[in-house]
Design an enzyme around this catalytic site. Structure first.
Site, PDB file in Angstrom:
ATOM      1  N   LYS A 483      19.183 -31.817 -35.374  1.00  0.00           N
ATOM      2  CA  LYS A 483      19.367 -31.740 -33.921  1.00  0.00           C
ATOM      3  C   LYS A 483      18.174 -32.388 -33.246  1.00  0.00           C
ATOM      4  O   LYS A 483      17.035 -31.981 -33.459  1.00  0.00           O
ATOM      5  CB  LYS A 483      19.479 -30.274 -33.520  1.00  0.00           C
ATOM      6  CG  LYS A 483      19.751 -30.090 -32.065  1.00  0.00           C
ATOM      7  CD  LYS A 483      20.236 -28.690 -31.799  1.00  0.00           C
ATOM      8  CE  LYS A 483      20.868 -28.620 -30.422  1.00  0.00           C
ATOM      9  NZ  LYS A 483      22.012 -27.763 -30.364  1.00  0.00           N
ATOM     10  N   ASP A 579      23.627 -17.867 -25.141  1.00  0.00           N
ATOM     11  CA  ASP A 579      24.632 -18.926 -24.978  1.00  0.00           C
ATOM     12  C   ASP A 579      25.713 -18.821 -26.053  1.00  0.00           C
ATOM     13  O   ASP A 579      25.984 -19.771 -26.773  1.00  0.00           O
ATOM     14  CB  ASP A 579      23.966 -20.308 -24.991  1.00  0.00           C
ATOM     15  CG  ASP A 579      24.880 -21.395 -24.404  1.00  0.00           C
ATOM     16  OD1 ASP A 579      25.864 -21.034 -23.723  1.00  0.00           O
ATOM     17  OD2 ASP A 579      24.621 -22.588 -24.625  1.00  0.00           O
TER      18      ASP A 579
END
Ligand code: NAG
Ligand code: NAG
Ligand code: NAG
Ligand code: NAG
Ligand code: NAG
Ligand code: NAG
Ligand code: NAG
Ligand code: NAG
Ligand code: NAG
Ligand code: NAG
Ligand code: NAG
Ligand code: NAG
Length: 767
Positions: A483, A579
């Protein structure tokens, strides 16, 4: 039975979950568990054949016709083959007498009713991903049970024995039944075991398996899958007493951390086999050679003990113990142990060294030192220190390399100025690097160059979101997801602190952080790769993939709940994810779910008074209290409720392709519960979901509990887990208004409306 890639096959007996309509060949639905196999050391390929010959032999041949396995029963008047309900495969003769049975050739498992006889072994896998017979085994001895690490001679790590004399001419055995593992050895009273290990009684199917780490685990099928219900050979004081816990030469400390023996700064004899997995152990930098006995030395490890002292030699003093090891080439270490209040000790000279353990005399009431044999490299050829895991970051720091390369290029022009500049740059780089302690079990630090190579210059994008993009990569044989974070405001120090926190969190239902890179302005995170990608792909029918069945969806929900429960309640620093959404739930090849992306995770203070400075999360999943300023982990529980609804309804909470009145699923839920028409919401594209409507409604009740506007009314995540496991019921007194009608405008946040939001602008997107 085939492995995950289905290119290697076993002839096996496995337990599979079936009920009406379940497809047992589906690895997700049936969760087959192999309890016996014929050819674990030599799996066969597609088109292999199993032949029950006319003369009574059962023969397995590979695709090329080569003989792989046989029962060797030809000519013994076998007339038939049978498998019993408990899982015994047997060949019998005309009189129904058994000629051969799989129970007599156990692999690594026992099923209820099965007996392990004296001399028979359960042999563990070499690793959790490889069927091959490993070095650890459990066997029945004349006087009980023993577990060993195989070497010459074998090293015992567990024993459970009876003191009564063994009956002559009768061999001992151990029988696994519902509730106990009973040892029969002396036969003083017919049918009465000498000793029994009590096990949790079975409420459904059970089996017992010797794991590749040496634990004997008892498994039981619960509603959603296999669950470990007991660790049968519990070893005091801790897990460090298992032979392979830290691999060869690895030293296990009380909390399960692994490290390599180290001498001092100027000499290092060991290196980690794999920097990313300290538990794989250590290898000698210079292998021992019997040709140069004079170059053998013993590296003293104070307060280090060994799991075994079976077959210890009769040397009562530490010095003679050490000398005995130096004289014998097959000796790999001398471990000397003495009880605090006894005058002499025991000397153990293993010919193969498994894991060592730190000894705390106050706990164990004995002292122990280990002396590990190393090979000295004569001075003349020893031209530098060997890079140790802890110096790795410095060796590979690309910033430093860049500095010196450029330095060389421009040297001609501005010698003095540039030297000062790059020196300073290099130093600050080193300084910051030192702030990251490369602890065992912590994520590995990679250079940007390494990750560039691993991702083939970031060529294959797996996803993109508000924080950056995710790329497919390969580190050696391991597939990873890299990422690349965009616009990280944090300084390197804060980033490293956060990486260290995230990296210390290990849980089966949380995606593991393997490593990271913090170099110049680059900030990258390396995660384990999850074959089946994110959950949204599987529930929103975007690519028209096959619909997940009920069991799988339920299992996924349970996994998410367990992962979150760990984050909220079990790990050292309580963590709120902030989230939770299907894009952040990843699935492995067996559809096990793991919660990913702690990019938003923020540590929450124990007093729960953390005040967020910025609104975070994704519209559609935001709890109402985001509009006020008290944010706790309860916001995750709300988002979890939304995700549960999405999973069982097979649609997004905010779906703009729906007619106006159905865009917002949670508003629709509020309407349907009031009309008592919840069934309308169940995913109607899946027959299996329709078949399990009643159970789906129960899950919706749980979701509604999680969706309570008053965050105090929501259950904790551990309560959610209990409900999913059937140990608790859903609160009945619920508020069925899920949508705040009069949104309180936040004082400190931006302009997001409570619900339903008008825009789908994401604060953060899928990875
Ligand atoms: C197995 O046999 C089938 C039919 O003969 C053939 O089509 C297939 O290619 C074979 N598979 C392999 C891996 O050889
Ligand atoms: C059958 O015989 C072969 C050769 O003697 C041996 O290697 C193999 O282990 C035997 N198989 C079984 C199931 O005992
Ligand atoms: C075959 O299996 C059945 C069911 O397990 C058992 O009742 C029967 O006795 C077995 N037959 C033989 C010949 O072992
Ligand atoms: C062997 O078992 C089968 C099935 O259980 C039964 O029908 C048969 O009579 C048995 N034969 C003998 C010789 O016991
Ligand atoms: C042994 O290896 C197989 C194949 O990878 C795996 O399915 C199984 O879970 C492993 N068993 C243990 C005890 O690790
Ligand atoms: C399993 O381990 C054995 C022994 O280390 C090795 O030869 C074999 O290739 C491994 N198999 C797989 C599938 O990794
Ligand atoms: C044990 O077996 C031997 C020979 O098989 C026999 O001579 C002896 O009497 C047996 N002992 C008992 C106690 O049964
Ligand atoms: C195991 O034993 C317990 C009680 O001893 C009983 O309630 C349970 O049903 C048994 N389980 C099985 C699978 O037979
Ligand atoms: C480091 O260890 C080696 C081998 O144990 C020893 O010879 C050397 O003197 C040690 N150096 C220091 C500075 O302690
Ligand atoms: C040795 O010391 C321990 C505690 O220090 C004590 O529990 C034990 O009884 C002692 N053993 C003997 C033989 O004195
Ligand atoms: C050397 O050590 C091995 C194992 O540590 C032992 O089996 C062997 O007997 C020893 N040899 C001698 C000569 O002591
Ligand atoms: C230093 O050691 C390395 C390998 O350890 C070797 O390749 C190199 O030639 C050595 N250099 C000198 C100057 O001895």
């Amino acid at each position: 039975f085939c492995n995950a890639a289905c290119d290697a096959f076993l002839f096996a007996v496995f337990i599979v979950y079936t009920n009406s309509g379940a497809d047992i060949t589906n690895p997700v639905v049936g969760s087959p568990q192999v309890v016996w196999s014929a050819n674990r050391d030599r799996p066969v390929r597609e088109n292999a054949t199993l032949h029950f010959t006319e003369d009574g032999d059962l023969v397995l041949r590979d695709a090329d016709g080569s003989l792989v396995w046989s029962t060797n029963t030809s000519g013994r008047s076998v007339v038939g083959m049978n498998i019993t309900a408990s899982g015994n495969l047997l060949l019998f003769d005309r009189k129904n007498a058994s000629i051969w049975q799989s129970f007599d050739h156990p692999t690594d498992s026992l099923v209820p009713g099965q007996t392990l006889r004296e001399g028979q072994r359960l042999t563990a896998n070499i690793s959790a991903t490889n069927w091959t017979r490993g070095q650890l085994y459990l066997t029945v001895l004349p006087n009980g049970l023993g577990a060993f690490a195989d070497s010459t001679p074998p090293q015992q790590y567990y024993s459970y024995t009876v003191s009564k004399p063994k009956a002559e001419n009768k061999s001992a055995y151990v029988t696994f039944t519902n509730g106990s593992l009973a040892i029969f050895a002396s036969f003083t009273k017919p049918g009465v075991p000498d000793k029994s290990i009590t096990l949790p009684s079975a409420s459904s199917v059970q089996y017992m398996r010797l794991e590749s780490d040496g634990h004997l685990k008892l498994y039981e099928w619960v509603t959603t899958g296999w669950s470990i219900v007991d660790d049968v050979l519990s070893l005091y004081p801790d897990n460090c007493a298992y032979p392979t816990v830290c691999g060869p030469y690895g030293i296990c400390s009380d909390n399960g951390q692994c490290s390599c023996p180290s001498a001092n700064v100027s000499s290092n004899y060991f290196r980690q086999i794999d920097d990313r997995q300290p538990s794989l152990g250590c290898s000698l930098v210079t292998p021992l050679s019997c040709q140069s006995l004079q170059d053998h030395q013993l590296l003293a490890l104070k307060d280090v003990a060994y799991f075994s002292s079976s077959d210890s030699v009769n040397l009562k003093n530490e010095e003679s113990c050490k000398q005995a090891c130096l004289k014998n080439c097959s000796c790999k270490a001398a471990v000397f142990r003495y009880d605090q209040n006894l005058s002499d000790g025991t000397c153990f000279l293993p010919s193969q060294l498994f894991s060592l353990m730190n000894n705390q005399p106050t706990v164990t009431h004995y002292n122990s030192n280990a002396y590990v044999k190393v090979q000295i490299v004569p001075r003349a050829t020893n031209n530098g220190t060997v890079s140790s895991p802890s110096s790795r970051g410095k060796v590979m720091g690309a910033g430093a390399i860049l500095g010196s390369t450029l330095g060389a290029l421009f040297a001609v022009f501005l010698v003095a100025g540039l030297t000062v500049f790059f020196m300073r740059k290099k130093n600050s780089h080193m300084e910051e690097e030192d702030q990251f302690d490369q602890l065992p079990g912590m994520p590995t630090r990679f250079s940007f160059e390494e990750l560039k190579v691993a991702t083939e210059n970031f060529c294959k994008k797996l996803g993109e979101g508000g924080f950056g993009s995710v790329f497919d990569g390969k580190l050696g044989d391991m597939r990873v997801a890299v990422k690349r974070l965009d616009g990280v405001g944090q300084g390197k120090k804060e980033f490293l602190a956060e990486v260290q926190t995230i990296g210390s969190i290990h849980h089966i239902y949380l995606v593991r952080l393997i490593g990271f890179c913090a170099e110049r302005s680059y900030r990258l995170l390396v995660y384990e790769h999850m074959c089946n990608g994110s959950l949204d792909k599987w529930i929103f029918y975007r690519n028209q993939v096959v619909a997940l069945d009920w069991q799988t969806r339920r299992r996924i929900i349970t996994h998410i709940a367990k992962g979150l429960s760990y984050l909220h309640e079990e790990c050292r620093q309580r963590i709120a994810h902030l989230d939770i959404k299907p894009q952040n739930i990843l699935l492995d090849d067996n559809f096990n779910a793991k919660v990913s992306d702690f990019g938003l995770a923020k540590l929450i203070d124990r007093d729960q008074s953390y005040v967020m400075t910025r609104m975070r999360g994704t519209p559609g999943y935001l709890a109402p209290e985001w509009l006020t300023s008290r944010i706790t982990e309860k916001v995750d529980i709300y988002s979890f409720g939304v995700v549960v609804m999405e999973i069982v309804c097979g649609r997004k909470n905010l779906d703009y392709s729906q007619p106006e009145e159905s865009i917002h699923l949670i508003s629709l839920l509020e309407e349907k519960i009031k009309e008592d028409r919840l069934l309308d919401l169940v995913d109607n594209r899946s027959n299996d979901m329709q078949l399990h409507r009643e159970e789906v409604i129960e899950l919706m009740q749980l979701a509604m509990w999680c969706l309570q506007i008053d965050s105090n009314k929501r259950p904790s995540m551990s309560t959610v887990v209990k409900v999913l496991e059937g140990a608790m019921n859903v609160e009945t007194c619920l508020d069925y208004n899920f949508v705040t009608t009069t949104p309180v405008m936040p004082s400190n946040a931006n302009h997001l409306e409570a619900s339903p939001p008008q825009s789908a602008a994401l604060l953060s997107g899928p990875r």
